[in-house]
Design an enzyme around this catalytic site. Structure first.
Site, mmCIF file in Angstrom:
data_model
loop_
_atom_site.group_PDB
_atom_site.id
_atom_site.type_symbol
_atom_site.label_atom_id
_atom_site.label_comp_id
_atom_site.label_asym_id
_atom_site.label_seq_id
_atom_site.Cartn_x
_atom_site.Cartn_y
_atom_site.Cartn_z
ATOM 1 N N GLY A 198 0.838 -1.194 0.000
ATOM 2 C CA GLY A 198 0.000 0.000 0.000
ATOM 3 C C GLY A 198 0.866 1.234 0.000
ATOM 4 O O GLY A 198 2.082 1.154 0.228
ATOM 5 N N GLN A 201 3.412 9.779 1.696
ATOM 6 C CA GLN A 201 4.667 9.069 1.432
ATOM 7 C C GLN A 201 5.345 9.517 0.143
ATOM 8 O O GLN A 201 6.513 9.224 -0.073
ATOM 9 C CB GLN A 201 4.425 7.551 1.371
ATOM 10 C CG GLN A 201 4.056 6.961 2.718
ATOM 11 C CD GLN A 201 3.921 5.471 2.605
ATOM 12 O OE1 GLN A 201 2.875 4.961 2.234
ATOM 13 N NE2 GLN A 201 4.994 4.741 2.901
ATOM 14 N N CYS A 203 7.341 -0.827 6.270
ATOM 15 C CA CYS A 203 6.807 0.336 5.573
ATOM 16 C C CYS A 203 7.850 0.837 4.577
ATOM 17 O O CYS A 203 9.037 0.866 4.891
ATOM 18 C CB CYS A 203 6.491 1.423 6.598
ATOM 19 S SG CYS A 203 5.922 2.969 5.881
ATOM 20 N N LEU A 204 7.397 1.218 3.397
ATOM 21 C CA LEU A 204 8.320 1.722 2.372
ATOM 22 C C LEU A 204 9.057 2.974 2.853
ATOM 23 O O LEU A 204 10.141 3.278 2.371
ATOM 24 C CB LEU A 204 7.556 2.040 1.076
ATOM 25 C CG LEU A 204 6.939 0.856 0.340
ATOM 26 C CD1 LEU A 204 6.098 1.336 -0.828
ATOM 27 C CD2 LEU A 204 8.009 -0.124 -0.132
ATOM 28 N N HIS A 247 -2.790 0.611 8.393
ATOM 29 C CA HIS A 247 -1.432 1.159 8.244
ATOM 30 C C HIS A 247 -1.444 2.396 7.331
ATOM 31 O O HIS A 247 -0.869 3.427 7.667
ATOM 32 C CB HIS A 247 -0.522 0.054 7.682
ATOM 33 C CG HIS A 247 0.885 0.474 7.395
ATOM 34 N ND1 HIS A 247 1.972 -0.084 8.025
ATOM 35 C CD2 HIS A 247 1.389 1.404 6.540
ATOM 36 C CE1 HIS A 247 3.083 0.489 7.576
ATOM 37 N NE2 HIS A 247 2.756 1.387 6.661
ATOM 38 N N GLU A 248 -2.139 2.278 6.194
ATOM 39 C CA GLU A 248 -2.152 3.392 5.228
ATOM 40 C C GLU A 248 -2.959 4.577 5.752
ATOM 41 O O GLU A 248 -2.549 5.737 5.577
ATOM 42 C CB GLU A 248 -2.699 2.929 3.875
ATOM 43 C CG GLU A 248 -1.893 1.820 3.190
ATOM 44 C CD GLU A 248 -0.398 2.059 3.153
ATOM 45 O OE1 GLU A 248 0.030 3.222 3.090
ATOM 46 O OE2 GLU A 248 0.358 1.077 3.207
ATOM 47 N N HIS A 262 -1.075 6.682 8.080
ATOM 48 C CA HIS A 262 -0.159 7.632 7.413
ATOM 49 C C HIS A 262 -0.831 8.999 7.217
ATOM 50 O O HIS A 262 -0.155 10.031 7.252
ATOM 51 C CB HIS A 262 0.253 7.112 6.028
ATOM 52 C CG HIS A 262 1.457 6.219 6.032
ATOM 53 N ND1 HIS A 262 2.692 6.625 6.474
ATOM 54 C CD2 HIS A 262 1.626 4.940 5.615
ATOM 55 C CE1 HIS A 262 3.571 5.626 6.342
ATOM 56 N NE2 HIS A 262 2.945 4.584 5.830
HETATM 57 NI NI NI Z 1 3.748 2.714 5.412
#
Ligand code: NI
Length: 160
Positions: free
Chosen positions: A46, A51, A88-89, A130-131, A134
């Protein structure tokens, strides 16, 4: 479509509370396409707009039928709890055990501004929370019960 740079670690944009999308226009469509491509290339589950440096309430994620997108997402239900390892990216090389709901129901809008509602179970519920976190400036490292470096993770799984 274009790849966007993924913001990492201490980048201030990751900590802002993102603003809702007000106009469902061509610029939003380009942004959603770019987010999908950036997520695919980075092999993420995701991606949230902050991000890639855009402080707006937009997420993309991998669903059963390919890439899905949600604008201005809001929870209508969060049920159960499971603790699993996630990453997480925006936090490369760090993993953590995070408690997430087992089932979520989320409402939001598609890129044209049509309302939609969807349900996620298990991994999908985890990704959705999670998303959406953010969008409120929350990273998984804030919620993690335990954090692991890449090296520690290799040790844990050394006998597998
Ligand atoms: Ni993330």
């Amino acid at each position: 479509m274009a790849l966007r740079i993924i913001r990492k670690d201490k980048d201030a944009v990751l900590r802002l509370k993102a603003a809702p999308v007000r106009k469902f226009n061509a610029q939003l469509a380009v942004l959603l396409d770019d987010m999908a491509e950036t997520m695919e290339v980075a092999a993420g589950a995701g991606l949230a707009a902050p991000q890639i440096g855009i402080s707006r309430r937009i997420i993309v994620f991998r669903g059963e039928d390919g890439v899905m997108e949600l604008v201005n997402p809001e929870f209508i239900l969060r049920q159960g709890e499971s603790v699993e390892l996630e990453g997480c990216l925006s936090c490369p090389g760090i993993y953590g055990e995070v408690a997430r709901p087992l089932l979520v129901r989320v409402k939001g809008y598609d890129r044209l501004g049509n309302p939609l509602e969807l349900e996620g179970e298990g991994f999908m519920a985890r990704v959705l929370e999670h998303e959406i976190d953010h969008l409120d400036g929350i990273l998984f490292i804030d919620k993690a019960l335990r954090l692991f470096t890449d090296e520690e993770l290799q040790k844990i799984y050394k006998d597998v």
